[in-house]
Design a protein around this motif. Structure first.
Motif, PDB file in Angstrom:
ATOM      1  N   ARG A   1       0.848  -1.187   0.000  1.00 21.69           N
ATOM      2  CA  ARG A   1       0.000   0.000   0.000  1.00 21.69           C
ATOM      3  C   ARG A   1       0.886   1.241   0.000  1.00 21.69           C
ATOM      4  NH1 ARG A   1      -3.062  -2.363   5.240  1.00 21.69           N
ATOM      5  NH2 ARG A   1      -4.430  -3.897   4.234  1.00 21.69           N
ATOM      6  N   ASP A   2       0.384   2.324  -0.563  1.00 23.55           N
ATOM      7  CA  ASP A   2       1.104   3.591  -0.505  1.00 23.55           C
ATOM      8  C   ASP A   2       0.163   4.690  -0.033  1.00 23.55           C
ATOM      9  OD1 ASP A   2      -0.526   4.083  -2.691  1.00 23.55           O
ATOM     10  OD2 ASP A   2       1.114   4.222  -4.151  1.00 23.55           O
ATOM     11  N   VAL A   3       0.640   5.927  -0.038  1.00 23.82           N
ATOM     12  CA  VAL A   3      -0.161   7.040   0.448  1.00 23.82           C
ATOM     13  C   VAL A   3      -1.442   7.188  -0.367  1.00 23.82           C
ATOM     14  CG1 VAL A   3      -0.220   9.546   0.770  1.00 23.82           C
ATOM     15  CG2 VAL A   3       1.829   8.263   1.382  1.00 23.82           C
ATOM     16  N   LEU A   4      -1.342   6.997  -1.690  1.00 25.10           N
ATOM     17  CA  LEU A   4      -2.541   7.090  -2.531  1.00 25.10           C
ATOM     18  C   LEU A   4      -3.578   6.044  -2.134  1.00 25.10           C
ATOM     19  CD1 LEU A   4      -4.146   8.185  -4.929  1.00 25.10           C
ATOM     20  CD2 LEU A   4      -2.837   6.640  -6.416  1.00 25.10           C
ATOM     21  N   THR A   5      -3.130   4.836  -1.817  1.00 23.50           N
ATOM     22  CA  THR A   5      -4.049   3.787  -1.392  1.00 23.50           C
ATOM     23  C   THR A   5      -4.789   4.209  -0.129  1.00 23.50           C
ATOM     24  OG1 THR A   5      -2.401   2.190  -2.193  1.00 23.50           O
ATOM     25  CG2 THR A   5      -4.275   1.315  -0.965  1.00 23.50           C
ATOM     26  N   TYR A   6      -4.053   4.683   0.855  1.00 23.61           N
ATOM     27  CA  TYR A   6      -4.681   5.125   2.103  1.00 23.61           C
ATOM     28  C   TYR A   6      -5.599   6.324   1.863  1.00 23.61           C
ATOM     29  CZ  TYR A   6      -2.216   2.028   5.320  1.00 23.61           C
ATOM     30  OH  TYR A   6      -1.774   0.927   6.017  1.00 23.61           O
ATOM     31  N   ASN A   7      -5.154   7.267   1.039  1.00 22.46           N
ATOM     32  CA  ASN A   7      -5.993   8.433   0.747  1.00 22.46           C
ATOM     33  C   ASN A   7      -7.310   8.021   0.110  1.00 22.46           C
ATOM     34  OD1 ASN A   7      -3.959  10.027   1.736  1.00 22.46           O
ATOM     35  ND2 ASN A   7      -3.406  10.937  -0.223  1.00 22.46           N
ATOM     36  N   THR A   8      -7.229   7.068  -0.816  1.00 24.16           N
ATOM     37  CA  THR A   8      -8.429   6.591  -1.489  1.00 24.16           C
ATOM     38  C   THR A   8      -9.363   5.914  -0.510  1.00 24.16           C
ATOM     39  OG1 THR A   8      -7.126   6.233  -3.504  1.00 24.16           O
ATOM     40  CG2 THR A   8      -9.280   5.176  -3.400  1.00 24.16           C
ATOM     41  N   MET A   9      -8.807   5.108   0.378  1.00 29.50           N
ATOM     42  CA  MET A   9      -9.623   4.384   1.348  1.00 29.50           C
ATOM     43  C   MET A   9     -10.223   5.347   2.372  1.00 29.50           C
ATOM     44  SD  MET A   9     -10.493   1.201   1.637  1.00 29.50           S
ATOM     45  CE  MET A   9     -12.076   1.202   2.472  1.00 29.50           C
ATOM     46  N   ILE A  10      -9.455   6.335   2.803  1.00 28.12           N
ATOM     47  CA  ILE A  10      -9.966   7.334   3.749  1.00 28.12           C
ATOM     48  C   ILE A  10     -11.093   8.135   3.103  1.00 28.12           C
ATOM     49  CG2 ILE A  10      -9.385   9.524   4.883  1.00 28.12           C
ATOM     50  CD1 ILE A  10      -6.653   8.283   5.560  1.00 28.12           C
ATOM     51  N   SER A  11     -10.892   8.559   1.861  1.00 25.61           N
ATOM     52  CA  SER A  11     -11.918   9.317   1.151  1.00 25.61           C
ATOM     53  C   SER A  11     -13.193   8.491   0.983  1.00 25.61           C
ATOM     54  CB  SER A  11     -11.388   9.756  -0.220  1.00 25.61           C
ATOM     55  OG  SER A  11     -12.356  10.478  -0.931  1.00 25.61           O
ATOM     56  N   THR A  12     -13.016   7.213   0.680  1.00 27.30           N
ATOM     57  CA  THR A  12     -14.167   6.317   0.529  1.00 27.30           C
ATOM     58  C   THR A  12     -14.921   6.179   1.845  1.00 27.30           C
ATOM     59  OG1 THR A  12     -13.062   5.083  -1.240  1.00 27.30           O
ATOM     60  CG2 THR A  12     -14.851   3.966  -0.086  1.00 27.30           C
ATOM     61  N   ALA A  13     -14.189   5.993   2.937  1.00 25.73           N
ATOM     62  CA  ALA A  13     -14.825   5.858   4.252  1.00 25.73           C
ATOM     63  C   ALA A  13     -15.570   7.139   4.630  1.00 25.73           C
ATOM     64  CB  ALA A  13     -13.781   5.516   5.306  1.00 25.73           C
ATOM     65  N   CYS A  14     -14.962   8.295   4.361  1.00 26.49           N
ATOM     66  CA  CYS A  14     -15.618   9.570   4.673  1.00 26.49           C
ATOM     67  C   CYS A  14     -16.886   9.751   3.841  1.00 26.49           C
ATOM     68  CB  CYS A  14     -14.654  10.728   4.421  1.00 26.49           C
ATOM     69  SG  CYS A  14     -13.303  10.868   5.610  1.00 26.49           S
ATOM     70  N   ALA A  15     -16.816   9.359   2.572  1.00 27.90           N
ATOM     71  CA  ALA A  15     -17.985   9.496   1.704  1.00 27.90           C
ATOM     72  C   ALA A  15     -19.151   8.651   2.195  1.00 27.90           C
ATOM     73  CB  ALA A  15     -17.618   9.105   0.275  1.00 27.90           C
ATOM     74  N   HIS A  16     -18.834   7.570   2.922  1.00 30.69           N
ATOM     75  CA  HIS A  16     -19.875   6.697   3.471  1.00 30.69           C
ATOM     76  C   HIS A  16     -20.136   6.990   4.952  1.00 30.69           C
ATOM     77  CE1 HIS A  16     -18.863   4.492  -0.205  1.00 30.69           C
ATOM     78  NE2 HIS A  16     -20.034   3.892  -0.085  1.00 30.69           N
ATOM     79  N   SER A  17     -19.616   8.143   5.433  1.00 33.84           N
ATOM     80  CA  SER A  17     -19.822   8.571   6.826  1.00 33.84           C
ATOM     81  C   SER A  17     -19.299   7.552   7.836  1.00 33.84           C
ATOM     82  CB  SER A  17     -21.307   8.865   7.091  1.00 33.84           C
ATOM     83  OG  SER A  17     -21.746   9.944   6.301  1.00 33.84           O
ATOM     84  N   LYS A  18     -18.260   6.825   7.475  1.00 30.74           N
ATOM     85  CA  LYS A  18     -17.635   5.868   8.389  1.00 30.74           C
ATOM     86  C   LYS A  18     -16.511   6.592   9.130  1.00 30.74           C
ATOM     87  CE  LYS A  18     -20.247   2.466   7.031  1.00 30.74           C
ATOM     88  NZ  LYS A  18     -21.281   1.922   7.927  1.00 30.74           N
ATOM     89  N   GLU A  19     -16.903   7.327  10.143  1.00 26.26           N
ATOM     90  CA  GLU A  19     -16.005   8.226  10.843  1.00 26.26           C
ATOM     91  C   GLU A  19     -14.839   7.490  11.491  1.00 26.26           C
ATOM     92  OE1 GLU A  19     -16.461  11.639  14.329  1.00 26.26           O
ATOM     93  OE2 GLU A  19     -18.209  10.615  13.522  1.00 26.26           O
ATOM     94  N   GLU A  20     -15.146   6.445  12.208  1.00 26.08           N
ATOM     95  CA  GLU A  20     -14.076   5.717  12.903  1.00 26.08           C
ATOM     96  C   GLU A  20     -13.141   5.022  11.933  1.00 26.08           C
ATOM     97  OE1 GLU A  20     -14.464   3.801  16.890  1.00 26.08           O
ATOM     98  OE2 GLU A  20     -16.564   3.800  16.302  1.00 26.08           O
ATOM     99  N   THR A  21     -13.712   4.441  10.895  1.00 29.25           N
ATOM    100  CA  THR A  21     -12.881   3.777   9.897  1.00 29.25           C
ATOM    101  C   THR A  21     -11.878   4.755   9.303  1.00 29.25           C
ATOM    102  OG1 THR A  21     -14.629   2.214   9.324  1.00 29.25           O
ATOM    103  CG2 THR A  21     -12.912   2.544   7.693  1.00 29.25           C
ATOM    104  N   ALA A  22     -12.346   5.936   8.935  1.00 25.75           N
ATOM    105  CA  ALA A  22     -11.471   6.938   8.326  1.00 25.75           C
ATOM    106  C   ALA A  22     -10.367   7.366   9.284  1.00 25.75           C
ATOM    107  CB  ALA A  22     -12.301   8.140   7.889  1.00 25.75           C
ATOM    108  N   LEU A  23     -10.727   7.626  10.537  1.00 27.35           N
ATOM    109  CA  LEU A  23      -9.726   8.063  11.514  1.00 27.35           C
ATOM    110  C   LEU A  23      -8.750   6.948  11.862  1.00 27.35           C
ATOM    111  CD1 LEU A  23     -12.070  10.178  13.784  1.00 27.35           C
ATOM    112  CD2 LEU A  23     -10.143  11.053  12.455  1.00 27.35           C
ATOM    113  N   ARG A  24      -9.257   5.718  11.896  1.00 25.06           N
ATOM    114  CA  ARG A  24      -8.353   4.609  12.212  1.00 25.06           C
ATOM    115  C   ARG A  24      -7.357   4.379  11.081  1.00 25.06           C
ATOM    116  NH1 ARG A  24      -8.070  -0.722  11.712  1.00 25.06           N
ATOM    117  NH2 ARG A  24     -10.086  -0.997  10.742  1.00 25.06           N
TER     118      ARG A  24
END
Length: 544
Positions: A402-425
């Protein structure tokens, strides 16, 4: 490489969500902590969570922090909390924080910054200068003031790398007169101005749409002791193309072709530029010229056509180009397939996007990190968060980093689905794995906090950005002001607008109008007048 079972499970989800939900329940509950709906006893305490909406605390959303993350947030905020009394800047682990505290106060010119720093005692070092400049990379006034102050210290002189970094900061902030002044200062030191320096100058000018100035910078490279050769020409052409002027790049080729030889990179840049401008006739002509000069079109040449037709959603032509590539013995690579997969997903053809994987296998192409990141993106965009989580979790199992882009994509996806804890974790996981976040990491998190009115978390994230040397820019302030206005946090929106203007940033007209309307509706007339005065004052202050 993603297992056949894993990819087929994604196909099955497309055909029958009910079947996939039944067959995948065990995997989602036990093998995928990102999307788990039950706590796993072998996870650390802060990882045990449920993204089920939690009722806010009695004292409103402002200070609410999801219980499982409270320790991390509070510990972090305590460790970076400023000391009650200012202390002299000394050579220690707190140097950067102490200097940053001075630089954040807001100054109208670099000279005032240097004067403010003059009252402190600090010994500049390579690491210290690098970190401070990186931290203020979007704010040229404090950066240049610190740069000058450090360079005036006895026994210290900036390295070429530090000069290049400062040149790039000035160019990024479109402060081109100070930028050229610094280049001229560099030229007084033997060997300081190099192709790397001029590359930064040319790219920043071209990105600001100062195409003629970029060309002129190339012409005068010899004055600074930098040769005008093929490498320099390719840099200029690439910068012009990325600055949306392939026409200027073409003119430069015509001007220099008798003096500077072209290579395959030169032609590929032109091909890419014409394809980007959707001028496929000129792109084909450039490809023919490439052949006449003895260079065979390669995968980069064809990828330019693939990408352009993908953006046009003309997948029939994409298939034709892929067939042409194979016919010429030029096998599509991971970049080719990632572009096709991404654009099929954006066009709503998620099923066809997933089938791209099978085509990759038939060509013997190995799935890489960008492909996985793209797959996560289209699955998240299609509302398939659990499948996106599956792919994310599958990456290390298949030997893909994984790289920074992978994490950024996953964080953005979690935020778009209102998964607050997932994004912060995920942000916490990046921190633990020593991945350096960037603005793209934080923007969806900040937007989510504004929307949910998580003011304590918002402060935490902004402090976290500073700790990781990520500097707020115009886009970040705009996001904050717009988001806080929409959520009714007008006082906070006002404070960020004031901070933005004091730091020398010009707010977008639509953002300024939105805040002024909200201030009027809240009868915050003094604050409204203050913003007007700040805007007027900033417009009168010369940008030197």
């Amino acid at each position: 490489m993603v297992s056949r079972f894993r990819i087929l499970s994604l196909f099955t989800h497309r055909l029958s969500p009910a079947i996939t939900a039944a067959n995948g329940s065990h995997r989602l509950l036990s093998g995928n902590p990102l999307c788990t709906m039950a706590e796993s006893p072998d996870l650390p305490p802060w990882l045990k969570f449920s993204d089920t909406p939690t009722p806010p605390s009695a004292d409103s959303d402002d200070n609410f922090v999801i219980p499982s993350l409270t320790h991390w947030v509070n510990t972090h905020m305590l460790t970076i909390k400023p000391k009650p009394k200012p202390e002299p800047v000394t050579q220690s682990s707190n140097d950067v924080e102490a200097i940053s505290k001075v630089l954040k106060k807001g100054y109208s010119c670099p000279e005032l910054v240097a004067a403010a720093l003059g009252g402190h005692s600090f010994q500049p070092s390579s690491n210290l200068v690098s970190q401070v400049l990186k931290r203020f990379s979007n704010d040229w006034v404090p950066a240049l003031g610190f740069f000058k102050s450090a360079n005036s210290q006895t026994g210290y002189r900036h390295s070429p790398e530090h000069y290049n970094l400062m040149v790039d900061i000035l160019g990024k902030c479109k402060s081109f007169d100070p930028m050229w002044g610094l280049v001229k200062e560099m030229s007084q030191h033997q060997g300081y101005v190099t192709l790397e320096t001029m590359t930064k100058v040319i790219r920043r000018l071209a990105k600001a749409r100062k195409h003629e100035d970029a060309v002129e910078a190339f012409r005068k490279m010899g004055e600074f002791g930098v040769n005008k050769d093929t490498a320099g020409l390719n840099v200029l052409m690439d910068a012009l193309v990325k600055g949306d002027s392939v026409e200027h790049a073409h003119k430069v080729v015509l001007e220099c072709k008798s003096e500077i030889p072209l290579n395959s990179i030169s032609f590929n840049v032109l091909i890419h530029g014409w394809c980007k401008a959707r001028n496929f006739d000129n792109a084909r002509k450039a490809m023919e010229d490439m052949k006449e000069r003895g260079f065979e079109p390669d995968v980069f040449s064809y990828n330019s056509f693939v990408e352009a037709y993908c953006h046009e959603k003309d997948f029939r032509m994409v298939d034709q180009v892929l067939e042409e590539m194979r016919g010429k013995g030029c096998t599509p690579n991971a970049v080719t397939y990632t572009s096709v997969m991404l654009n099929l997903g954006k066009a709503g053809e998620v099923g066809k996007a997933l089938e791209v994987y099978e085509k990759m296998k038939s060509d013997g192409c190995v799935v890489d990190t960008p492909f996985y990141s793209g797959l996560i993106f289209i699955l998240g965009r299609a509302g398939r968060l659990k499948d996106a989580c599956d792919v994310f979790e599958d990456m290390p199992k298949q030997g893909v980093v994984r790289d920074v882009l992978t994490y950024n994509t996953m964080i953005s996806t979690a935020c778009a689905h209102s998964k607050e804890e997932t994004a912060l974790r995920l942000l916490k996981e990046m921190e633990d794995a020593s991945y350096m976040p960037n603005l793209e990491t934080y923007h969806p998190l900040l937007k989510m906090c504004c929307k949910k009115k998580r003011m304590k978390l918002l402060k935490f994230l902004l402090d976290h950005m500073l700790k990781n040397d990520v500097c707020l820019d115009v886009a970040t302030y705009t996001l904050l002001v717009n988001g806080l206005c929409k959520s009714g946090k007008v006082e906070s929106a006002y404070s960020y607008m004031v901070e933005m203007i004091l730091r020398g940033f010009t707010p977008r007209p639509s953002t300024l109008k939105q805040l002024l309307v909200e201030l009027e509706s809240k009868s915050m007339l003094e604050e409204k007048e203050h913003v007007h005065k700040l805007i007027h004052h900033s417009s009168q202050t010369p940008n030197v």
